[in-house]
Design a protein around this motif. Structure first.
Motif, short mmCIF file in Angstrom:
data_model
loop_
_atom_site.label_atom_id
_atom_site.label_comp_id
_atom_site.label_asym_id
_atom_site.label_seq_id
_atom_site.Cartn_x
_atom_site.Cartn_y
_atom_site.Cartn_z
N SER A 207 -6.35 65.07 -30.01
CA SER A 207 -7.42 66.02 -29.70
C SER A 207 -7.46 67.12 -30.75
O SER A 207 -6.56 67.26 -31.58
CB SER A 207 -7.19 66.62 -28.31
OG SER A 207 -5.94 67.32 -28.29
N LEU A 209 -9.17 71.37 -31.46
CA LEU A 209 -9.73 72.57 -30.82
C LEU A 209 -10.50 73.37 -31.86
O LEU A 209 -9.96 73.71 -32.92
CB LEU A 209 -8.61 73.43 -30.22
CG LEU A 209 -9.08 74.66 -29.43
CD1 LEU A 209 -9.74 74.21 -28.13
CD2 LEU A 209 -7.92 75.59 -29.14
N ASN A 231 -13.66 70.44 -27.90
CA ASN A 231 -12.74 69.36 -28.23
C ASN A 231 -13.59 68.19 -28.71
O ASN A 231 -14.12 67.43 -27.91
CB ASN A 231 -11.90 68.95 -27.03
CG ASN A 231 -11.04 67.72 -27.30
OD1 ASN A 231 -10.80 67.36 -28.45
ND2 ASN A 231 -10.59 67.08 -26.24
N MET A 237 -7.13 66.80 -23.43
CA MET A 237 -5.96 67.68 -23.52
C MET A 237 -5.34 67.82 -22.15
O MET A 237 -6.04 67.99 -21.16
CB MET A 237 -6.36 69.05 -24.06
CG MET A 237 -6.86 69.05 -25.48
SD MET A 237 -7.10 70.75 -26.07
CE MET A 237 -8.07 70.45 -27.53
#
Length: 378
Positions: A207, A209, A231, A237
């Motif tokens: 993932s 951010l 994301n 997550m």
């Protein structure tokens, strides 16, 4: 019976025992798995749902959601048993939905939210039709959900959902008096969301951010900054912790923090993370800096040390809050008191000037009168 025959019989019996141990039992297991009475039940008031796990359901999955291994272009029909627990007939609507992130959870909400720009294969594009299920009291129906996978392959995890909703009116008698009764009607609305997870490969996808926007706004009547987080990867997550600080550059003591932990973040989705001021604090205009530390535990993935480092983020961004934005937000805070200091100062100055002018006017008029009297006596 001779000893040779006994020995032969024992040998045959032993061979039969060995053969029995190797007889496949898949058919018996399948019979148990397809028995709806054995399913885990999802329930809300008025109806329950039992999932029929298909052959491509991941092994070991608790049977309250679909966890499917799929292929590009694949067509499949999923099945649900929907049972009424209401005392009157009802209509249940079922709609496909894309998974969203809200309040730190992954939801298959019925709220119509446009898919995030990173979601190039939304679940709602798989051709699943809305369904209407009419049930009599205690009736059970089988619901079939057909979908077609996109031809474009993907790595990682795709999450969608099936949203079921019902509304029923119930009545209750409330006594007005001993001889009269009032009938009260209540509209009851209940819903259930069933997640659908899909994978095509076992390739690891991490993932990510990203901070998309930072917008000052009012949050539950308090001044706040909303940080839109994204994301963009096809991996959710798990165990996400966020530690955010907003600082006004002109005054380092004007700082506002917000910490959370154990959040979940759906793949290819976004949500707004709020950093509120205290109720007694005023939002000032000026330049600010956001410092955000984040970490996803990812307990559902077997990550090595290097991969775990990639699930940590330190982000800093500068942004500006205009006076118009700050004033509009502050006015929505019921505990905020407008600062009238400058207004009082201006009014005070005007009063002083007015008094000086009156004194000057009286003095001037009095002097003219005196001079006139002096001329007359001559």
């Amino acid at each position: 019976m001779s000893s040779k025959k006994k020995q032969l019989g024992l040998v045959v019996f032993s061979l039969l025992l060995l053969l029995i141990q190797f007889i496949p039992v898949k058919k018996a297991q399948a019979d148990v798995e397809t028995d709806p009475k054995k399913f885990a039940t999802l329930s809300v008031p008025f109806f329950t749902v039992k999932i029929v796990p298909p052959a491509n359901q991941a092994k070991g999955t608790t049977i309250n959601y679909f966890d499917l291994r799929v292929k590009p272009g694949m067509k499949q029909t999923l099945e649900l048993y929907v049972a009424s627990t209401a005392k009157k007939s009802q209509t249940i609507t079922m709609t496909p939905t894309n998974a969203i992130t809200s309040a730190g959870n992954i939801l298959a909400s019925g709220v119509k939210v446009p898919p995030d720009p990173s979601n190039i294969i939304p679940f709602t594009s798989f051709g699943i039709r809305n369904a209407t299920i009419t049930l009599k009291p205690k009736e059970v129906k089988t619901v079939k959900i057909s979908y077609t996978m996109p031809e474009t392959p993907f790595d990682g995890i795709m999450i969608g959902g099936l949203f079921l909703n019902t509304s029923l009116t119930t009545t209750s008698d409330a006594g007005k008096s001993k001889n009269q009764k009032a009938t009260l009607k209540f509209l009851n609305d209940y819903s259930m969301a069933i997640q659908v997870l899909m994978t095509e490969t076992d390739k690891l996808v991490l993932s990510d951010l990203k901070v998309k926007t930072i917008i000052p706004q009012s949050y539950q009547t308090l001044p706040a900054v909303g940080v839109k987080l994204q994301n963009p990867k096809m991996q959710y997550m798990d165990g996400l912790s966020l530690d955010a600080t907003v600082t006004r550059l002109a005054d380092p003591n004007d700082r506002h923090t917000q910490k959370v932990k154990d959040y979940k973040f759906a793949p290819t989705s976004n949500f707004t993370y709020m950093i509120p001021w205290k109720s007694t604090e005023k939002m000032e205009a000026g330049k600010y800096r956001l410092d955000l530390k984040a970490k996803a535990v990812q307990s559902h993935l077997a990550l090595n040390e290097e991969q775990q480092k990639k699930q940590k983020w330190n982000i800093s961004r500068e942004f500006t809050i205009t006076k118009a934005q700050a004033d509009q937000i502050n006015r929505k805070n019921p505990k905020y008191k407008t600062d009238y200091t400058w207004l009082f100062i201006i009014i005070g100055i005007l009063i002083v000037l007015l008094i000086i002018f009156l004194f000057w006017l009286v003095f001037t008029l009095g002097r003219k009168k005196t001079n006139k009297n002096v001329v007359t006596k001559e």
